[in-house]
Write an enzyme that holds these catalytic residues in place. Sequence first.
Site, PDB file in Angstrom:
ATOM      1  N   CYS A 298       0.821  -1.227   0.000  1.00  0.00           N
ATOM      2  CA  CYS A 298       0.000   0.000   0.000  1.00  0.00           C
ATOM      3  C   CYS A 298       0.850   1.271   0.000  1.00  0.00           C
ATOM      4  O   CYS A 298       0.368   2.337  -0.350  1.00  0.00           O
ATOM      5  CB  CYS A 298      -0.939   0.010   1.196  1.00  0.00           C
ATOM      6  SG  CYS A 298      -2.094  -1.364   1.199  1.00  0.00           S
TER       7      CYS A 298
ATOM      8  N   HIS B  94      -3.523   7.340   2.388  1.00  0.00           N
ATOM      9  CA  HIS B  94      -3.874   6.016   1.862  1.00  0.00           C
ATOM     10  C   HIS B  94      -5.288   5.691   2.329  1.00  0.00           C
ATOM     11  O   HIS B  94      -5.648   5.935   3.483  1.00  0.00           O
ATOM     12  CB  HIS B  94      -2.874   4.987   2.389  1.00  0.00           C
ATOM     13  CG  HIS B  94      -3.271   3.576   2.093  1.00  0.00           C
ATOM     14  ND1 HIS B  94      -3.661   3.177   0.834  1.00  0.00           N
ATOM     15  CD2 HIS B  94      -3.363   2.478   2.893  1.00  0.00           C
ATOM     16  CE1 HIS B  94      -3.974   1.893   0.871  1.00  0.00           C
ATOM     17  NE2 HIS B  94      -3.800   1.450   2.105  1.00  0.00           N
TER      18      HIS B  94
ATOM     19  N   ASN C 251     -10.016  -0.128  -0.462  1.00  0.00           N
ATOM     20  CA  ASN C 251      -8.553  -0.018  -0.375  1.00  0.00           C
ATOM     21  C   ASN C 251      -7.953  -0.553  -1.680  1.00  0.00           C
ATOM     22  O   ASN C 251      -7.997  -1.759  -1.923  1.00  0.00           O
ATOM     23  CB  ASN C 251      -8.078  -0.824   0.834  1.00  0.00           C
ATOM     24  CG  ASN C 251      -6.566  -0.767   1.007  1.00  0.00           C
ATOM     25  OD1 ASN C 251      -5.838  -0.298   0.127  1.00  0.00           O
ATOM     26  ND2 ASN C 251      -6.094  -1.252   2.149  1.00  0.00           N
TER      27      ASN C 251
HETATM   28  N1  ACO Z   1     -18.770  -8.802   8.276  1.00  0.00           N
HETATM   29  C1  ACO Z   1     -19.276  -9.099   9.485  1.00  0.00           C
HETATM   30  N2  ACO Z   1     -18.506  -9.461  10.540  1.00  0.00           N
HETATM   31  C2  ACO Z   1     -17.172  -9.520  10.326  1.00  0.00           C
HETATM   32  C3  ACO Z   1     -16.584  -9.230   9.075  1.00  0.00           C
HETATM   33  C4  ACO Z   1     -17.456  -8.866   8.033  1.00  0.00           C
HETATM   34  N3  ACO Z   1     -17.000  -8.552   6.802  1.00  0.00           N
HETATM   35  N4  ACO Z   1     -15.251  -9.369   9.181  1.00  0.00           N
HETATM   36  C5  ACO Z   1     -14.997  -9.730  10.459  1.00  0.00           C
HETATM   37  N5  ACO Z   1     -16.158  -9.822  11.150  1.00  0.00           N
HETATM   38  C6  ACO Z   1     -16.355 -10.190  12.542  1.00  0.00           C
HETATM   39  C7  ACO Z   1     -15.210 -10.950  13.122  1.00  0.00           C
HETATM   40  O1  ACO Z   1     -15.308 -12.308  12.823  1.00  0.00           O
HETATM   41  C8  ACO Z   1     -15.368 -10.670  14.599  1.00  0.00           C
HETATM   42  O2  ACO Z   1     -16.373 -11.500  15.096  1.00  0.00           O
HETATM   43  P1  ACO Z   1     -16.240 -12.157  16.579  1.00  0.00           P
HETATM   44  O3  ACO Z   1     -16.200 -10.970  17.510  1.00  0.00           O
HETATM   45  O4  ACO Z   1     -17.471 -12.979  16.679  1.00  0.00           O
HETATM   46  O5  ACO Z   1     -14.975 -12.917  16.552  1.00  0.00           O
HETATM   47  C9  ACO Z   1     -15.920  -9.240  14.637  1.00  0.00           C
HETATM   48  O6  ACO Z   1     -16.426  -8.990  13.321  1.00  0.00           O
HETATM   49  C10 ACO Z   1     -14.890  -8.182  15.009  1.00  0.00           C
HETATM   50  O7  ACO Z   1     -13.722  -8.407  14.232  1.00  0.00           O
HETATM   51  P2  ACO Z   1     -12.473  -7.475  14.340  1.00  0.00           P
HETATM   52  O8  ACO Z   1     -11.436  -7.931  13.367  1.00  0.00           O
HETATM   53  O9  ACO Z   1     -12.061  -7.299  15.775  1.00  0.00           O
HETATM   54  O10 ACO Z   1     -13.113  -6.077  13.866  1.00  0.00           O
HETATM   55  P3  ACO Z   1     -12.460  -4.666  13.797  1.00  0.00           P
HETATM   56  O11 ACO Z   1     -13.290  -3.689  14.500  1.00  0.00           O
HETATM   57  O12 ACO Z   1     -10.997  -4.713  14.115  1.00  0.00           O
HETATM   58  O13 ACO Z   1     -12.600  -4.335  12.244  1.00  0.00           O
HETATM   59  C11 ACO Z   1     -11.225  -4.324  10.268  1.00  0.00           C
HETATM   60  C12 ACO Z   1     -11.984  -5.169  11.282  1.00  0.00           C
HETATM   61  C13 ACO Z   1     -12.211  -3.468   9.526  1.00  0.00           C
HETATM   62  C14 ACO Z   1     -10.515  -5.268   9.304  1.00  0.00           C
HETATM   63  C15 ACO Z   1     -10.204  -3.421  10.991  1.00  0.00           C
HETATM   64  O14 ACO Z   1      -9.469  -4.161  11.919  1.00  0.00           O
HETATM   65  C16 ACO Z   1      -9.262  -2.761  10.045  1.00  0.00           C
HETATM   66  O15 ACO Z   1      -9.638  -1.917   9.255  1.00  0.00           O
HETATM   67  N6  ACO Z   1      -7.958  -3.081  10.141  1.00  0.00           N
HETATM   68  C17 ACO Z   1      -6.981  -2.504   9.256  1.00  0.00           C
HETATM   69  C18 ACO Z   1      -6.831  -3.434   8.132  1.00  0.00           C
HETATM   70  C19 ACO Z   1      -6.475  -2.777   6.857  1.00  0.00           C
HETATM   71  O16 ACO Z   1      -6.905  -1.691   6.522  1.00  0.00           O
HETATM   72  N7  ACO Z   1      -5.676  -3.480   6.079  1.00  0.00           N
HETATM   73  C20 ACO Z   1      -5.371  -3.042   4.783  1.00  0.00           C
HETATM   74  C21 ACO Z   1      -3.936  -2.955   4.504  1.00  0.00           C
HETATM   75  S1  ACO Z   1      -3.036  -2.084   5.689  1.00  0.00           S
HETATM   76  C22 ACO Z   1      -3.467  -0.637   5.403  1.00  0.00           C
HETATM   77  O17 ACO Z   1      -3.754  -0.325   4.275  1.00  0.00           O
HETATM   78  C23 ACO Z   1      -3.530   0.325   6.504  1.00  0.00           C
END
Ligand code: ACO
Length: 325
Positions: free
Chosen positions: A116, A252, A282
């Site tokens: 990224c 980003h 993204n």
């Molecule tokens: N729909 C519904 N539920 C979901 C989904 C979905 N698409 N994906 C995960 N869940 C569930 C999980 O299974 C979990 O359930 P559980 O509590 O029963 O175990 C719950 O939602 C919470 O999951 P978390 O991963 O803790 O959720 P979080 O609030 O952290 O959000 C997310 C997840 C959106 C991926 C966040 O962590 C994030 O944005 N992280 C950064 C990742 C990123 O942007 N990566 C890209 C590359 S790096 C960069 O560009 C910065």
Amino acid sequence: MRSVIYSRIKGTGSYLPEKVLTNLDLEKMVDTTDQWITERTGIRQRHVAAENETTCDIAEKASRHAIAAAGLEPADIDLIIVATTTPDRIFPSTACLLQERLGIRGPAAFDVQAVCTGFVYALSIADKFIRTGSARNVLVVGAETLSRILDWSDRSTCVLFGDGAGAVVLEASEEMGIISSNLHADGRYKELLTVPHGISQGFDQLKESGGFIRMQGSEVFKVAVNTLGRLVDEALADNNLSQSDIDWLVPHQANIRIIQATAKKLKMPMDKVIVTVEKHGNTSAASVPLALDVAVRDGRIKRGETLLLEAFGGGFTWGSVLLKY
Ligand code: ACO
């Protein structure tokens, strides 16, 4: 006496594949909801490349727009740098394929892989080529078909990413353009966001894992927010600037909550932050140049304004470019 050479953005361009995949479409594919995706990420839709559409195809379209906006012809380009994680081939590089498409012969062309942060890396490299007098008109592209490395049955990753391409032409200029850039990496975080297999481990392993993105989302989130805050401080301190000197933040586009946290750190109101994550998702290396092109073309970003471009991604890698547009 020879005057100082700066590198300045002369033209921008972008391209998004025609097909749009909404959160409602994704509800039919995996166990997710529009509400969950919107609340956690700010993403409402993303573009997805057609079956026969490649990274080079969309890079070419974005490049032609940028070259035209710069008032140049492809033959004026004397260096091509493509940032991508999803190249058309193992080799030649996508930059070489793009060079051939654009009908350019001879000048150097190479790819940069910093996921990224790829475009920010590529822009910083291009700036150095220009400042040392090694190039005058550099085509810098960020292009991705991330849809090809998504596991469409994994709801924790497939809802986050999209395809697209953005490009700029960076020219040698006596007027100030890029003021400074800062690039970083820390490979200790390699397991948090990865496609865990590649060529040198052999094709069997690659086939077994499917070659898909694997991510520990909440860990990535925490490191991204902390790191981007430090990155902003570093760019300002290096140039004796304060937050109020920045006209636009072009971040980003990974997650609206990461963007909001960085804007807060800069004490920047969200109407000074370019946000496209809602419509693009993204798009990895393409996200910063796509956002830049959108805001240049809709008239928000104007000549002479100060921009801070920043990115964070797999590696981890992170970096920023401070520039006068
Ligand atoms: N729909 C519904 N539920 C979901 C989904 C979905 N698409 N994906 C995960 N869940 C569930 C999980 O299974 C979990 O359930 P559980 O509590 O029963 O175990 C719950 O939602 C919470 O999951 P978390 O991963 O803790 O959720 P979080 O609030 O952290 O959000 C997310 C997840 C959106 C991926 C966040 O962590 C994030 O944005 N992280 C950064 C990742 C990123 O942007 N990566 C890209 C590359 S790096 C960069 O560009 C910065």
